[in-house]
Write an enzyme that holds these catalytic residues in place. Structure first.
Site, PDB file in Angstrom:
ATOM      1  N   GLU A  38       3.718  87.859  38.130  1.00  0.00           N
ATOM      2  CA  GLU A  38       3.826  87.541  39.143  1.00  0.00           C
ATOM      3  C   GLU A  38       4.139  89.859  39.988  1.00  0.00           C
ATOM      4  O   GLU A  38       5.364  89.322  39.444  1.00  0.00           O
ATOM      5  CB  GLU A  38       4.590  87.054  40.248  1.00  0.00           C
ATOM      6  N   ASP A  48       6.329  83.846  35.851  1.00  0.00           N
ATOM      7  CA  ASP A  48       7.212  84.424  37.104  1.00  0.00           C
ATOM      8  C   ASP A  48       7.914  85.214  37.319  1.00  0.00           C
ATOM      9  O   ASP A  48       8.869  86.077  36.373  1.00  0.00           O
ATOM     10  CB  ASP A  48       8.050  83.372  36.885  1.00  0.00           C
TER      11      ASP A  48
END
Length: 798
Positions: A376, A346
């Site tokens: 990400e 994340d």
């Protein structure tokens, strides 16, 4: 303890051992905790988990037994306690020089009481399911072979029509043989039938905002508790989430049941990826780090304030040695103890690039060479971190990043009315073409450095996004939600019952519906592009989240997967199943390297709402000689010229069907496509040469330290550039290099990280001119340069 403490960071002792936390045996327990700035630290042993729900045999209060800890080198405090402590709980109590006293759970805790109040002492081997030692990860010959399916544990089973007994729990994944009234597979058997290779689970570590004991436990009034959350609010990084357990009050149950879930998925040939959140914690003062090591674990801005690149108030300082160590230790524990097959990071932009490079290398080298790692490549706000892991940083480093460029080109913006290629916007063809090539001329060196997707848990899901772009939200009566509630008040469940996301779909002609076609076209592009495809759970039967673009705390009425949709929209499921089978059976759609793509993929048309390309000359060793792929984003039909062939063209995908078998043929130089559709054709079967031969390189270093060492290769014809050692054999690091079958020689340099050091000064070459499909080579550390070249006997042994 802010800016002055941070400035003194370099003086803080560092510990390099691999035994922080609790080492349990039936004879003794060893406790180690890193608290370098404390005046003294004590271990506090408890009989209860601290929730007030347990009874204590010897009295009404469990005040704890205090055990003094001894300070060791590296800022570590240690206590060894004789006897069997299984079933007990513990905390650490630190006293600082200013008189401050803090009691906190073990940051390295592997088990906790309900709601994570106290660390628990368990025998991990007692949590292993039957035959756990025989469990193994499904084979993943190459990262390009993965098809990822993003899924939330609770969403999977919470709907009443799921047929699962253990709704919202890990154990729902262990329920085999479920069928709906029409006989269609549900649950884990559905995943197997669909054909995906990896389930990506939204966070399953212990997170903070769910009351694990239920609304009637007396804790429900606490303001941070909700009934539902995605889980991006870390509390205990090395413990499974208790709300997914059938008994969160028993610390061992959640561990065993998560292992049973992994074992069940593995038994179906499906790998498990864990979504990890090492960029922030939900709370600072009540988080896992701040009480024991104030300020060290958090990144600060130039004014000494907590930096907020996560958008939720704090960032972990991953670049600091003990934070980096914690992350590596945590990942290694999950990969080994729970047999996990990969990790999704994340807000990976907040992870420093050195940490990402090192953890990728070490996890593969020491635990599992086939781990899939991606994340990400962005942040949630400004950060002072200079070495962010953004798009392009991953080049040659063995992990992948989400391709948001491709995502936006296909669908438009994420939450609004903005359009992309499949939703009605022209001039997106070039960006779509770039994504189809695996972004190798954009921000990757290799196609497996990009994860291709249209939607994920964040933002509008695919069906709702297409509705929005076509101006149909109001007609579908989708409610307006914010933070899990209706903006104008009311009951969410009633608003959902009143909505009809599928109001326009003709159930007699499902694949003829415009919204269905746009949806299929979007993920059709994803599933046939070079790189790693990623689907959101439920796309295969038109899942809607009723227009909620941020459903992280919305109720099950919004988030639950409605399994009845499989029967309702079965042609859509069959189409997805066919596309996945096509990808998995035909290596032309799973090319391994930049050079292979440049040699094999040629665009035919890229304008006017049409993107088409040719995969030629048995691309990737495919049995189909030439493959034409056409995407028509126009509302109406088009005619498309086909390359010359001495055979007919066989259609395996069009607007009616998708799969691996031809169902009609095209004679002549043109084919017509219906509007908002795709088509895949091949000309004939061939007898391709072997796709590649393998050079297996064994690297020997007398010091046994292979950290950071990699190969820089050229002349492979498939993927030049950095190649990492992926596993250890007999004390040596091993890499496997693919080269074209006709390759006679490849060049290499042994280097440390990004040219920090080289093993030998001259370019070296490996002779692979023979006919053997596997060439084994041993490279020994070379401290001084000799003659060099491919005939140097001190350098190579074939």
């Amino acid at each position: 303890m802010n800016s002055n403490y941070i400035n003194a960071e370099k003086a803080i002792e560092i510990y390099t051992g691999n035994d922080l936390g609790l080492t349990y045996t039936a004879d003794y327990s060893l406790f180690k905790v890193w608290v370098p700035t404390a005046f003294t630290v004590s271990l506090v042993l408890y009989n209860t988990g601290g929730n007030g729900t347990e009874t204590v045999n010897y009295g009404d209060r469990d005040s704890g037994r205090i055990v003094n800890m001894q300070r060791q080198e590296g800022g570590v405090w240690q206590a060894r306690f004789s006897g069997d402590l299984k079933g007990k709980y513990y905390m650490y109590r630190a006293v600082f020089e200013d008189g401050t006293i803090k009691e906190a759970a073990d940051p390295y805790a592997k088990a906790v009481s309900a709601n994570g109040i106290r660390s628990a002492i368990v025998d991990l081997r007692g949590t292993d399911p039957e035959a756990w030692v025989l469990d193994s990860s499904p084979a993943l010959p190459h990262p390009a072979d993965a098809v990822i399916y993003e899924l939330h544990v609770r969403d999977f089973s919470s709907s009443e029509d799921s047929g699962m007994l253990h709704k919202g729990k890990f154990k729902a994944f262990t329920e085999f043989g479920l069928r709906d009234s029409a006989g269609h597979a549900l649950g884990i058997d559905h995943l197997k039938e669909l054909g995906i290779t990896h389930v990506h689970l939204l966070p399953v570590f212990d997170f903070q905002t769910i009351n694990e004991l239920g609304a009637d436990s007396g804790k429900g009034a606490e303001p941070f508790f909700t009934e539902y959350n995605w889980g991006y609010d870390p509390q205990h990084y090395n413990v499974p989430e208790g709300s997914y357990s059938t008994n969160p009050s028993d610390p061992g149950t959640r561990i065993r049941e998560m292992k049973e879930m992994v074992q069940a998925l593995h038994s179906k040939g499906i790998s498990v990826i864990m979504d990890v959140v090492y960029n922030h914690t939900y709370s600072v003062e009540k988080g896992p780090f701040q009480p024991l090591v104030p300020d060290y674990f958090y990144r600060h801005d130039y004014n000494g304030r907590l930096s907020n690149g996560s958008g939720v108030g704090n960032e972990l300082a991953t670049e600091r040695p003990m934070v980096r160590k914690y992350i590596k230790d945590s990942l290694a524990y999950w990969a080994s103890e729970y047999h996990l097959d990969g990790f999704r990071f994340d807000l990976m932009g907040l992870m420093d690039s050195v940490t990402m490079r090192e953890l990728t290398e070490e996890l593969r080298l020491e635990i599992n060479p086939n781990l899939l790692i991606y994340g990400e490549p962005w942040t949630g706000g400004d950060s002072p971190l200079a070495t962010k892991t953004l798009k392009g940083v991953q080049k040659g480093k063995g992990y992948a990043v989400f391709n948001d460029n491709f995502r936006s080109a296909i669908k438009g913006d994420s939450d609004g009315w903005g359009k992309g290629f499949v939703t009605g916007e022209y001039d997106k063809e070039g960006a779509v073409a770039s994504g189809i090539k695996g972004a190798i001329h954009e921000f990757t060196d290799s196609p497996v450095e990009t994860v291709n997707y249209v939607t994920a848990h964040d933002n509008l899901n695919l069906w709702d996004k297409v509705l929005a772009t076509q101006g149909l939200r109001q007609a579908a009566k989708l409610p307006e939600l914010e933070n899990g509630r209706l903006k104008n008040g009311g009951v969410v469940e009633a608003a959902v019952a009143d909505a009809d996301p599928y109001f326009a779909v003709d159930r007699q002609d499902i694949l003829g519906d415009e919204i269905v076609r746009r949806s299929l076209l979007a993920n059709g592009i994803i599933l046939t592009s070079q790189g790693i495809p990623f689907l959101q759970a439920g796309d295969e039967f038109l899942r809607s989240k009723y227009g909620d673009h941020n459903s992280y705390r919305s109720p099950d009425a919004i988030n639950a997967i409605r399994w009845e949709n499989k029967a309702k929209f079965l042609p859509v499921f069959e189409y997805y199943k066919g596309l996945i089978a096509l990808r998995r059976n035909h290596p032309a759609f799973r090319l391994h390297g930049r050079q292979e793509i440049e040699r094999s993929l040629e665009f035919l048309r890229c304008e006017g709402g049409v993107v088409s390309y040719l995969l030629k000359n048995n691309a990737g060793g495919d049995v189909w000689n030439n493959i034409v792929v056409i995407f028509n984003a126009n509302p109406g039909p088009i005619s498309h010229k086909l390359p010359e062939t001495d055979s007919c063209w066989n259609i395996v995908v069009d607007h009616t069907s998708a799969g691996t078998d031809a169902f009609r043929t095209v004679q002549g130089a043109e084919v017509e496509l219906e509007g908002l559709s795709m088509m895949i054709l091949y000309d004939k079967y061939g007898q391709p040469e072997p796709r590649s031969k393998i050079i297996e390189i064994h690297y020997e270093r007398p010091d046994g330290d292979y950290r950071g060492w990699n190969l820089w290769m050229w002349g492979t014809g498939i993927q030049d550039g950095q190649c990492d050692f992926r596993q250890m054999e007999n004390g040596h690091a091993v890499a496997r290099i693919e080269v074209l079958p006709e390759t006679a020689s490849v060049g290499y340099i042994l280097r440390l990280n990004d040219w920090e050091e080289k093993d030998g000064a001259a370019d070296r070459f490996i002779d692979c001119s023979g006919s053997q499909e596997l060439v084994k080579v041993t490279i020994r550390e070379r401290l001084q340069e000799n003659s060099g070249g491919k005939d140097d006997p001190l350098q190579l042994t074939s």
